[in-house]
Design an enzyme around this catalytic site. Structure first.
Site, PDB file in Angstrom:
ATOM      1  N   ALA A 178       0.805  -1.214   0.000  1.00 39.35           N
ATOM      2  CA  ALA A 178       0.000   0.000   0.000  1.00 39.35           C
ATOM      3  C   ALA A 178       0.842   1.270   0.000  1.00 39.35           C
ATOM      4  O   ALA A 178       0.308   2.369   0.135  1.00 39.35           O
ATOM      5  CB  ALA A 178      -0.939  -0.001   1.201  1.00 39.35           C
ATOM      6  N   GLY A 217       4.514  -7.686   2.311  1.00 38.44           N
ATOM      7  CA  GLY A 217       5.419  -6.828   1.552  1.00 38.44           C
ATOM      8  C   GLY A 217       6.798  -7.438   1.405  1.00 38.44           C
ATOM      9  O   GLY A 217       7.796  -6.725   1.353  1.00 38.44           O
ATOM     10  N   ARG A 230      13.998 -23.208  -2.819  1.00 43.42           N
ATOM     11  CA  ARG A 230      15.289 -23.003  -3.479  1.00 43.42           C
ATOM     12  C   ARG A 230      15.791 -21.561  -3.345  1.00 43.42           C
ATOM     13  O   ARG A 230      16.926 -21.274  -3.703  1.00 43.42           O
ATOM     14  CB  ARG A 230      15.193 -23.389  -4.972  1.00 43.42           C
ATOM     15  CG  ARG A 230      15.178 -24.911  -5.194  1.00 43.42           C
ATOM     16  CD  ARG A 230      15.338 -25.271  -6.669  1.00 43.42           C
ATOM     17  NE  ARG A 230      14.188 -24.861  -7.460  1.00 43.42           N
ATOM     18  CZ  ARG A 230      13.098 -25.604  -7.645  1.00 43.42           C
ATOM     19  NH1 ARG A 230      13.008 -26.796  -7.060  1.00 43.42           N
ATOM     20  NH2 ARG A 230      12.099 -25.164  -8.376  1.00 43.42           N
ATOM     21  N   ASP A 240      -3.945  -9.892  13.280  1.00 40.08           N
ATOM     22  CA  ASP A 240      -5.347  -9.519  13.077  1.00 40.08           C
ATOM     23  C   ASP A 240      -6.129 -10.569  12.293  1.00 40.08           C
ATOM     24  O   ASP A 240      -7.316 -10.373  12.011  1.00 40.08           O
ATOM     25  CB  ASP A 240      -5.448  -8.165  12.376  1.00 40.08           C
ATOM     26  CG  ASP A 240      -4.820  -8.152  10.976  1.00 40.08           C
ATOM     27  OD1 ASP A 240      -4.208  -9.168  10.590  1.00 40.08           O
ATOM     28  OD2 ASP A 240      -4.932  -7.117  10.287  1.00 40.08           O
ATOM     29  N   HIS A 272      -3.623 -10.072   7.944  1.00 37.55           N
ATOM     30  CA  HIS A 272      -2.248 -10.026   7.454  1.00 37.55           C
ATOM     31  C   HIS A 272      -1.574 -11.389   7.511  1.00 37.55           C
ATOM     32  O   HIS A 272      -0.730 -11.707   6.663  1.00 37.55           O
ATOM     33  CB  HIS A 272      -1.422  -9.044   8.288  1.00 37.55           C
ATOM     34  CG  HIS A 272      -1.671  -7.609   7.978  1.00 37.55           C
ATOM     35  ND1 HIS A 272      -2.813  -6.958   8.385  1.00 37.55           N
ATOM     36  CD2 HIS A 272      -0.926  -6.684   7.310  1.00 37.55           C
ATOM     37  CE1 HIS A 272      -2.768  -5.693   7.982  1.00 37.55           C
ATOM     38  NE2 HIS A 272      -1.640  -5.506   7.325  1.00 37.55           N
ATOM     39  N   ASP A 314       0.194  -1.758  12.912  1.00 38.37           N
ATOM     40  CA  ASP A 314       0.230  -1.235  11.545  1.00 38.37           C
ATOM     41  C   ASP A 314      -1.080  -0.503  11.249  1.00 38.37           C
ATOM     42  O   ASP A 314      -1.554  -0.469  10.112  1.00 38.37           O
ATOM     43  CB  ASP A 314       0.470  -2.360  10.529  1.00 38.37           C
ATOM     44  CG  ASP A 314       0.869  -1.853   9.144  1.00 38.37           C
ATOM     45  OD1 ASP A 314       1.313  -0.690   9.046  1.00 38.37           O
ATOM     46  OD2 ASP A 314       0.719  -2.603   8.162  1.00 38.37           O
TER      47      ASP A 314
END
Length: 369
Positions: free
Chosen positions: A128, A208, A215, A236, A239, A262
């Site tokens: 975001a 993110g 590998r 929460d 996420h 966050d």
């Protein structure tokens, strides 16, 4: 004058089922068993949120001091007695303005510091974050902000694969600013290089970030595997899957796993339309997403809700208390001041009922109205 509160006291070493916390002025003077107590409320250290963008309809991301004060007040009612004001990727003039505006609030004690989440982040993993503002790390910019902040800059999140990132990490750590790895498409090796340079926090682990592959382990495994790194987790249920929350807690341990909110301005507010870093955000059923592509845009979480979620997921309350207070305090260099019910630390505590809802909040020896 010594004041006392009785109940089930959660300390860094466990739970005192029949206990009390005493304080005089703004300092804890005793934490002890108190045999005459029979159960009572839970007593936990005041929560430490090292990553939050706002709440209660107010935001940190515009660099407005009045907004910041109001957002901090909102989170205080939910038990957060120490927090960083987290900004999102922005042009350098806004970073300067925010630093100037928030430095007096840090000196006053309203904020524990400023956290810049960006703009030195990966375009491929921007989430975001506003892609228009992303750029390579600049030691000149960071030096100017650190000098301008007079100790207010507490943490900076960056992507270690960007040009100049390792030099920026070395500068930050030399100036006693926490360097965090986040919004990154880095390889395992690039992440390990960042840790070797001094990075000590993983910003909202998994979110993110390049995903784990057998590998190419990527940043997640490198951060989890580093004994000097504390990993942020957004508990929460949006996420992270609860299985991942408990896996990381078991793998890293509660001394290396820190719960964060966050949160954005929509925390504690109705569903509707909001803004984050110049981008439209829609909140539906309490979940914040960018209007343009549906990417998760922060959360509407509060630290008391994060604690309840972690405990309901199976994390013991003593471990969860470390994850919402002791560990994040240590992560941002404040473990000698706050984050635990321990003699000599600031008298910050949260009184919770049996369902872990906030009953009362004490900050600096004074009850919050």
């Amino acid at each position: 004058m010594t004041v006392r509160v009785n109940g089930r006291v959660v300390t860094p070493t466990g739970v005192i089922r029949q206990g009390c916390v005493e304080w005089d002025g703004d300092r804890i003077t005793a934490v002890a068993e108190y045999p005459s107590v029979r159960d009572g409320h839970w007593i936990l250290p005041g929560f430490v949120d090292m990553h939050t963008h706002g709440g209660g309809g107010h935001t940190f991301t515009t660099g407005d001091a009045d907004e910041a004060r109001a957002a901090a007040d909102f989170h205080l009612t939910h038990g957060t007695t120490t927090l960083l004001a987290s900004l999102v990727s922005a042009p350098f003039p806004l970073m300067r303005t925010a630093t100037e505006a928030f430095a007096p609030l840090v000196e006053e004690g309203v904020l524990a510091g400023v956290h810049f989440e960006g703009p030195y982040l990966s375009a491929a993993r921007c989430g975001a974050q506003n892609p228009e503002y992303l750029r390579d790390p600049s030691t000149d910019e960071l030096t100017e902000l650190i000098e301008l902040g007079r100790g207010a800059i507490r943490m900076v999140t960056l992507a270690p694969e960007r040009d100049g990132a390792l030099e920026a990490i070395k500068l930050l750590t030399a100036q006693r600013v926490v360097a965090a790895v986040g919004h990154t498409d880095a390889t395992y090796e690039q992440t390990r290089a960042a840790v070797a340079a001094g990075a000590s926090v993983g910003t909202h682990l998994f979110n993110g970030m390049r995903p784990v592959h057998h590998r190419e382990p990527g940043p997640v495994v490198a951060l989890l595997d580093a004994p000097t790194v504390i990993c942020e987790l957004v508990a929460d249920g949006v996420h992270l899957h609860d299985g991942m929350l408990t896996f990381v807690t078991a793998t890293a341990g509660p001394d290396r796993a820190a719960l964060i909110t966050d949160a954005m301005a929509a925390a504690g507010m109705p569903d509707g339309e909001y803004e984050l870093g110049g981008q439209a955000v829609t909140v539906a059923d309490g979940v914040a997403r960018l209007a343009r592509d549906g990417a998760i845009a922060g959360s509407t979480l509060t630290m008391d809700a994060a604690l309840r979620h972690a405990v309901n997921a199976g994390i013991p309350i003593a471990d969860a208390a470390r994850m919402v207070a002791t560990t994040p305090a240590r992560a941002i260099g404040l473990g000698d001041r706050v984050g635990a019910l321990q003699v000599g630390l600031r008298a910050d505590l949260v009184v919770l009922d049996d369902d872990l809802n906030v009953v009362r909040v004490l900050r600096g020896g004074s009850w919050v109205e």
